[in-house]
Design a protein around this motif. Sequence first.
Motif, PDB file in Angstrom:
ATOM      1  N   PHE A   1       0.850  -1.192   0.000  1.00 11.39           N
ATOM      2  CA  PHE A   1       0.000   0.000   0.000  1.00 11.39           C
ATOM      3  C   PHE A   1       0.881   1.235   0.000  1.00 11.39           C
ATOM      4  N   GLY A   2       0.893   1.980  -1.103  1.00 17.66           N
ATOM      5  CA  GLY A   2       1.715   3.186  -1.175  1.00 17.66           C
ATOM      6  C   GLY A   2       3.174   2.874  -0.883  1.00 17.66           C
ATOM      7  N   GLU A   3       3.703   3.500   0.162  1.00 18.14           N
ATOM      8  CA  GLU A   3       5.100   3.266   0.549  1.00 18.14           C
ATOM      9  C   GLU A   3       5.238   2.124   1.554  1.00 18.14           C
ATOM     10  N   LYS A   4       4.147   1.471   1.903  1.00 18.45           N
ATOM     11  CA  LYS A   4       4.171   0.399   2.897  1.00 18.45           C
ATOM     12  C   LYS A   4       4.720  -0.890   2.292  1.00 18.45           C
TER      13      LYS A   4
ATOM     14  N   ILE B   1       5.677 -11.164  11.042  1.00 18.14           N
ATOM     15  CA  ILE B   1       5.378 -10.300   9.911  1.00 18.14           C
ATOM     16  C   ILE B   1       5.973  -8.934  10.244  1.00 18.14           C
ATOM     17  N   TYR B   2       6.815  -8.420   9.364  1.00 16.63           N
ATOM     18  CA  TYR B   2       7.398  -7.093   9.557  1.00 16.63           C
ATOM     19  C   TYR B   2       6.817  -6.151   8.515  1.00 16.63           C
ATOM     20  N   SER B   3       6.486  -4.949   8.941  1.00 12.07           N
ATOM     21  CA  SER B   3       5.937  -3.941   8.044  1.00 12.07           C
ATOM     22  C   SER B   3       6.650  -2.616   8.315  1.00 12.07           C
ATOM     23  N   TRP B   4       6.984  -1.898   7.243  1.00 17.64           N
ATOM     24  CA  TRP B   4       7.671  -0.627   7.396  1.00 17.64           C
ATOM     25  C   TRP B   4       7.336   0.284   6.227  1.00 17.64           C
ATOM     26  N   THR B   5       7.751   1.527   6.335  1.00 19.36           N
ATOM     27  CA  THR B   5       7.556   2.512   5.285  1.00 19.36           C
ATOM     28  C   THR B   5       8.881   2.741   4.575  1.00 19.36           C
ATOM     29  N   GLU B   6       8.879   2.586   3.267  1.00 20.19           N
ATOM     30  CA  GLU B   6      10.060   2.867   2.456  1.00 20.19           C
ATOM     31  C   GLU B   6      10.060   4.365   2.164  1.00 20.19           C
ATOM     32  N   ILE B   7      11.088   5.063   2.612  1.00 22.09           N
ATOM     33  CA  ILE B   7      11.168   6.505   2.404  1.00 22.09           C
ATOM     34  C   ILE B   7      12.043   6.784   1.190  1.00 22.09           C
ATOM     35  N   ASP B   8      11.504   7.565   0.256  1.00 22.90           N
ATOM     36  CA  ASP B   8      12.225   7.934  -0.950  1.00 22.90           C
ATOM     37  C   ASP B   8      12.955   9.252  -0.677  1.00 22.90           C
ATOM     38  N   PRO B   9      14.293   9.233  -0.573  1.00 21.70           N
ATOM     39  CA  PRO B   9      15.026  10.460  -0.255  1.00 21.70           C
ATOM     40  C   PRO B   9      14.959  11.514  -1.357  1.00 21.70           C
ATOM     41  N   ASN B  10      14.463  11.157  -2.523  1.00 20.45           N
ATOM     42  CA  ASN B  10      14.350  12.106  -3.628  1.00 20.45           C
ATOM     43  C   ASN B  10      13.007  12.832  -3.654  1.00 20.45           C
ATOM     44  N   GLU B  11      12.072  12.414  -2.822  1.00 22.74           N
ATOM     45  CA  GLU B  11      10.758  13.056  -2.764  1.00 22.74           C
ATOM     46  C   GLU B  11      10.806  14.284  -1.862  1.00 22.74           C
ATOM     47  N   ARG B  12       9.845  15.172  -2.054  1.00 18.76           N
ATOM     48  CA  ARG B  12       9.740  16.364  -1.198  1.00 18.76           C
ATOM     49  C   ARG B  12       9.393  15.925   0.229  1.00 18.76           C
TER      50      ARG B  12
END
Length: 77
Positions: A36-39, A58-69
């Motif tokens: 889901f989105g960045e999940k 079960i591990y869940s995290w948010t992938e952060i895009d360093p190129n995004e605002r």
Amino acid sequence: MAILEYHALNVSAHPHVKGIYRELFERVAGRRINYFGEKTAAITKPSASSNGVFWGSIYSWTEIDPNERIIDTLLMQ
């Protein structure tokens, strides 16, 4: 205050061939799946069996895009 959450993953196979669930979990263990989105999520390899029962995590995290605002949470901009 820390929050602890518990979740379950319900998987059903047809036909229910002996050992199919362990095989399925072993095949996908460690694979990263965007759900889901960045999940992103992944599961661990199953534990040793006890009377046919095994468990994992079960591990869940948010992938952060360093190129995004980004949002400055102090200035709210």
